[in-house]
Design an enzyme around this catalytic site. Structure first.
Site, PDB file in Angstrom:
ATOM      1  N   HIS A  80       0.896  -1.277   0.112  1.00 20.89           N
ATOM      2  CA  HIS A  80       0.031   0.038  -0.078  1.00 20.89           C
ATOM      3  C   HIS A  80       0.664   1.344  -0.085  1.00 20.89           C
ATOM      4  O   HIS A  80       0.623   2.014   0.640  1.00 20.89           O
ATOM      5  CB  HIS A  80      -0.854  -0.021   1.106  1.00 20.89           C
ATOM      6  CG  HIS A  80      -2.252  -0.522   0.795  1.00 20.89           C
ATOM      7  ND1 HIS A  80      -3.275  -0.575  -0.032  1.00 20.89           N
ATOM      8  CD2 HIS A  80      -2.710  -1.684   1.432  1.00 20.89           C
ATOM      9  CE1 HIS A  80      -4.057  -1.007  -0.192  1.00 20.89           C
ATOM     10  NE2 HIS A  80      -3.893  -2.122   0.827  1.00 20.89           N
ATOM     11  N   ASP A 120      -2.087  -5.387  -3.685  1.00 19.79           N
ATOM     12  CA  ASP A 120      -2.345  -4.172  -3.039  1.00 19.79           C
ATOM     13  C   ASP A 120      -0.699  -3.556  -2.951  1.00 19.79           C
ATOM     14  O   ASP A 120      -0.344  -3.184  -1.797  1.00 19.79           O
ATOM     15  CB  ASP A 120      -2.894  -4.335  -1.932  1.00 19.79           C
ATOM     16  CG  ASP A 120      -4.610  -4.737  -1.820  1.00 19.79           C
ATOM     17  OD1 ASP A 120      -4.962  -4.811  -3.265  1.00 19.79           O
ATOM     18  OD2 ASP A 120      -5.184  -4.452  -0.911  1.00 19.79           O
ATOM     19  N   ARG A 141     -17.231  -6.565   3.305  1.00 17.61           N
ATOM     20  CA  ARG A 141     -16.828  -5.364   2.307  1.00 17.61           C
ATOM     21  C   ARG A 141     -17.778  -5.107   1.448  1.00 17.61           C
ATOM     22  O   ARG A 141     -17.641  -4.071   0.590  1.00 17.61           O
ATOM     23  CB  ARG A 141     -15.496  -5.855   1.592  1.00 17.61           C
ATOM     24  CG  ARG A 141     -14.237  -6.293   2.647  1.00 17.61           C
ATOM     25  CD  ARG A 141     -13.099  -6.813   1.681  1.00 17.61           C
ATOM     26  NE  ARG A 141     -12.226  -7.376   2.490  1.00 17.61           N
ATOM     27  CZ  ARG A 141     -11.312  -6.631   2.946  1.00 17.61           C
ATOM     28  NH1 ARG A 141     -11.052  -5.315   2.597  1.00 17.61           N
ATOM     29  NH2 ARG A 141     -10.098  -7.068   3.800  1.00 17.61           N
ATOM     30  N   ASN A 156      -7.006  -6.280  -4.838  1.00 19.77           N
ATOM     31  CA  ASN A 156      -8.208  -5.374  -5.338  1.00 19.77           C
ATOM     32  C   ASN A 156      -7.894  -4.165  -5.581  1.00 19.77           C
ATOM     33  O   ASN A 156      -8.621  -3.500  -6.218  1.00 19.77           O
ATOM     34  CB  ASN A 156      -9.367  -5.743  -4.264  1.00 19.77           C
ATOM     35  CG  ASN A 156      -8.841  -5.112  -2.994  1.00 19.77           C
ATOM     36  OD1 ASN A 156      -7.809  -5.718  -2.288  1.00 19.77           O
ATOM     37  ND2 ASN A 156      -9.594  -4.334  -2.496  1.00 19.77           N
ATOM     38  N   HIS A 181      -4.744  -8.832   2.238  1.00 20.82           N
ATOM     39  CA  HIS A 181      -6.017  -8.300   1.993  1.00 20.82           C
ATOM     40  C   HIS A 181      -6.729  -7.820   3.262  1.00 20.82           C
ATOM     41  O   HIS A 181      -7.446  -6.993   3.203  1.00 20.82           O
ATOM     42  CB  HIS A 181      -7.030  -9.109   1.609  1.00 20.82           C
ATOM     43  CG  HIS A 181      -8.323  -8.548   1.040  1.00 20.82           C
ATOM     44  ND1 HIS A 181      -8.349  -7.482   0.182  1.00 20.82           N
ATOM     45  CD2 HIS A 181      -9.706  -8.907   0.910  1.00 20.82           C
ATOM     46  CE1 HIS A 181      -9.643  -7.271  -0.196  1.00 20.82           C
ATOM     47  NE2 HIS A 181     -10.399  -8.114   0.280  1.00 20.82           N
ATOM     48  N   ASP A 202      -1.972   2.530  -3.560  1.00 22.62           N
ATOM     49  CA  ASP A 202      -3.067   3.373  -3.080  1.00 22.62           C
ATOM     50  C   ASP A 202      -2.882   3.562  -1.463  1.00 22.62           C
ATOM     51  O   ASP A 202      -2.318   2.677  -0.894  1.00 22.62           O
ATOM     52  CB  ASP A 202      -4.435   2.514  -3.233  1.00 22.62           C
ATOM     53  CG  ASP A 202      -4.940   2.503  -4.459  1.00 22.62           C
ATOM     54  OD1 ASP A 202      -4.616   3.731  -5.103  1.00 22.62           O
ATOM     55  OD2 ASP A 202      -5.841   1.700  -5.127  1.00 22.62           O
ATOM     56  N   ARG A 203      -3.476   4.341  -0.948  1.00 24.99           N
ATOM     57  CA  ARG A 203      -3.362   5.035   0.481  1.00 24.99           C
ATOM     58  C   ARG A 203      -2.047   5.553   0.831  1.00 24.99           C
ATOM     59  O   ARG A 203      -2.183   6.639   1.168  1.00 24.99           O
ATOM     60  CB  ARG A 203      -3.759   3.694   1.507  1.00 24.99           C
ATOM     61  CG  ARG A 203      -5.211   3.492   1.355  1.00 24.99           C
ATOM     62  CD  ARG A 203      -5.713   2.534   2.346  1.00 24.99           C
ATOM     63  NE  ARG A 203      -7.195   2.179   2.241  1.00 24.99           N
ATOM     64  CZ  ARG A 203      -8.327   2.934   2.820  1.00 24.99           C
ATOM     65  NH1 ARG A 203      -7.872   3.883   3.359  1.00 24.99           N
ATOM     66  NH2 ARG A 203      -9.538   2.483   2.696  1.00 24.99           N
ATOM     67  N   HIS A 241      -4.692 -13.046  -3.340  1.00 24.05           N
ATOM     68  CA  HIS A 241      -4.962 -12.021  -2.524  1.00 24.05           C
ATOM     69  C   HIS A 241      -5.824 -11.772  -1.553  1.00 24.05           C
ATOM     70  O   HIS A 241      -5.857 -11.543  -0.322  1.00 24.05           O
ATOM     71  CB  HIS A 241      -4.789 -10.616  -3.399  1.00 24.05           C
ATOM     72  CG  HIS A 241      -5.062  -9.320  -2.493  1.00 24.05           C
ATOM     73  ND1 HIS A 241      -4.156  -8.729  -1.828  1.00 24.05           N
ATOM     74  CD2 HIS A 241      -6.111  -8.617  -2.232  1.00 24.05           C
ATOM     75  CE1 HIS A 241      -4.412  -7.766  -1.150  1.00 24.05           C
ATOM     76  NE2 HIS A 241      -5.714  -7.438  -1.602  1.00 24.05           N
TER      77      HIS A 241
END
Length: 489
Positions: A235, A262, A391, A294, A418, A265-266, A343
């Site tokens: 991430h 992953d 989710r 994802n 995940h 992102d973030r 994942h």
């Protein structure tokens, strides 16, 4: 999850109502201190005592949003609205849950409700306009992709990209990644420098070719005495990625790695993370592996920062090329025919085989259901059987589902990522389902450790190394995220 708050429940006694308020106040304190699991537990107690109070569901909804349980957040926000049609925060919460799931049109309906109730609320108007803009951009992009089937990769002309004299960073040798290049790149990025766009594009084009030649399920052979390392979510936490290499050694032909999705992102150093990983993939293509997560998808990247970061550091064209590359990432890896790594997790039906996974047509954006979706989104649960995903995408699967899948496919156990875990890993389902998460102090707020797994080809037994977060330059997580979601960290 407690009572769902429907209007047919009996009113709480004054004693229960008073107790519920105390639980809510205590939960609010935990929420302020970012201890979201404890806050959720206490909001749930308040709801059980007095299930007719909209604010309890609204507060639990935002706590679920912070822990990425978007499905639960959506349900709670809807319940809050049902209990009190004038509870404006309920519409805000539900809109945020819809946004997190990429359901922009439904989010817009809720933002419009807020604007109608508070026409002079600047924040509500801004959110409504931003959401509306995203829907238009999404529709435009969809229309263009239908009309124009050209690959972005075919439109890149590396010859036209000059290397300026003042560029002193890492250079490819005859267009190839070398170990010296990778070592220089790690240091270059550590000092917050940018790789030249010509080299960045070359890496993307070359790695796309590699991934295109791979099946959706990659088989990996680990020789008897060799070590193999599995890492979970990164991430965009580049300085923690550097720490993994410091603790466990740089990737090499004798020190192979699998990064389990992953990557971006973030965290706001996602560009640095992804080019580092892609660089090692090109350097050691048969000893360095990457699974799609994802967050390797256009919608997630648009919401959670990677798209904005690439555009800020490079260009719109490069952001589009990344989407193409991600579409070719393998979905799972099978180690010595004994361990499956993906994942997210397992499936909504019982008879899925490795051959089926191998044959998935993956060159696309992740769908909302089916095997590809579940590989990227599903989570284990301690209860037997299956349940709707917390989710809102994928499925939750129990120990019996795991055991059945392993039996059908003659496997020992599965490894997935995940989910944030306090120690960076968790062993569940009687040792048959292992979660590994490699981003410590996720989003600079969660306080968790990161971890990686090492195993040996001879016995395939997993060993865990946990570690704390490293300091990083003062760029906050979600710095490049869509403005509608910046509250999420």
């Amino acid at each position: 999850m407690g009572d769902n708050g429907r209007g047919d429940v009996a009113p709480a006694t004054p004693e229960d109502a008073a107790k519920a308020e105390l639980y809510k106040e205590e939960a609010n304190e935990y929420f302020k201190n970012q201890v979201y699991d404890k806050a959720i537990e206490l909001y749930t107690k308040a709801i059980e005592l007095n299930p007719s109070v909209a604010i309890y569901f609204g507060n639990r909804s935002i706590a679920y949003l912070r822990t990425e349980y978007f499905g639960y957040a959506l349900t709670d926000a809807s319940t809050a609205i049902m209990l009190d049609k004038n509870y404006v925060k309920g519409y805000y919460r539900r809109a945020a849950a819809y946004m997190s799931l990429g359901k922009f049109k439904l989010a817009l309906m809720d933002y419009k409700t807020v604007v109608k109730a508070r026409p002079n609320d600047k924040d509500a108007n801004d959110r409504c306009m931003e959401c509306s803009k995203m829907i238009k951009v999404s529709a435009f992009n969809k229309a263009i992709s239908v009309e124009d089937k050209k690959n972005i990769a075919d439109m890149i002309n590396l010859e036209d990209m000059a290397i300026e004299g003042e560029y002193t960073g890492p250079k490819l040798v005859d267009g190839k990644v070398t170990l010296e290049f990778m070592k220089d790149l790690l240091e270059w990025y550590k000092n917050q420098n940018k790789l030249h766009r010509k080299y960045a594009y070359k890496i993307l084009l070359d790695v796309k070719s590699w991934f295109m030649a791979q099946p959706s399920l990659v088989d990996i052979t680990i020789p008897e005495e060799n070590k193999f390392t599995i890492c979970g979510d990164i991430h965009g936490q580049y300085y923690d990625l550097l720490n993994i290499f410091k603790l466990n050694g740089l990737p090499s032909e004798t020190n192979p790695y699998l990064f389990n999705g992953d990557f971006v992102d973030r965290g706001s150093f996602s560009v640095e993370c992804i080019f580092t990983l892609f660089g090692f993939k090109l350097l050691y293509p048969n000893h360095f592996f990457m699974s799609r997560g994802n967050h390797e998808s256009a919608t997630m990247n648009q919401m959670y920062g990677f798209d904005g970061e690439v555009k800020a550091k490079y260009s719109v064209q490069m952001a589009e090329l990344f989407t193409e590359v991600y579409n070719w990432l393998p979905l799972a890896h099978c180690l010595n025919r004994r361990v499956l790594v993906m994942h997210g997790g397992l499936f909504s039906r019982d008879d899925v085989t490795l051959q089926e996974i191998r044959e998935i047509d993956r060159n696309r954006q992740p769908p909302d259901e089916g095997l590809m979706c579940e590989l990227l989104w599903s989570d284990p649960q301690p209860q037997m059987g299956r349940a709707p995903s917390k989710r809102g995408v994928g499925v939750q699967f129990g120990p019996d589902v795991t055991q059945n899948f392993l039996s059908i496919n003659s496997l020992d156990y599965i490894v997935r990522s995940h989910e944030v875990k306090n120690d960076g890993y968790e062993v569940g389902h009687d040792g048959k389902c292992i979660t590994v998460f490699s981003a410590p102090n996720y989003c600079d707020t969660m306080g968790n450790r990161g971890a990686f797994i090492t195993l040996n080809g001879s016995d395939m037994k997993p060993y865990f190394t946990s570690y704390d977060a490293m300091p990083h330059p003062n760029v906050r997580p979600m710095a490049y995220a869509n403005s509608l979601l910046k509250f999420m960290c």
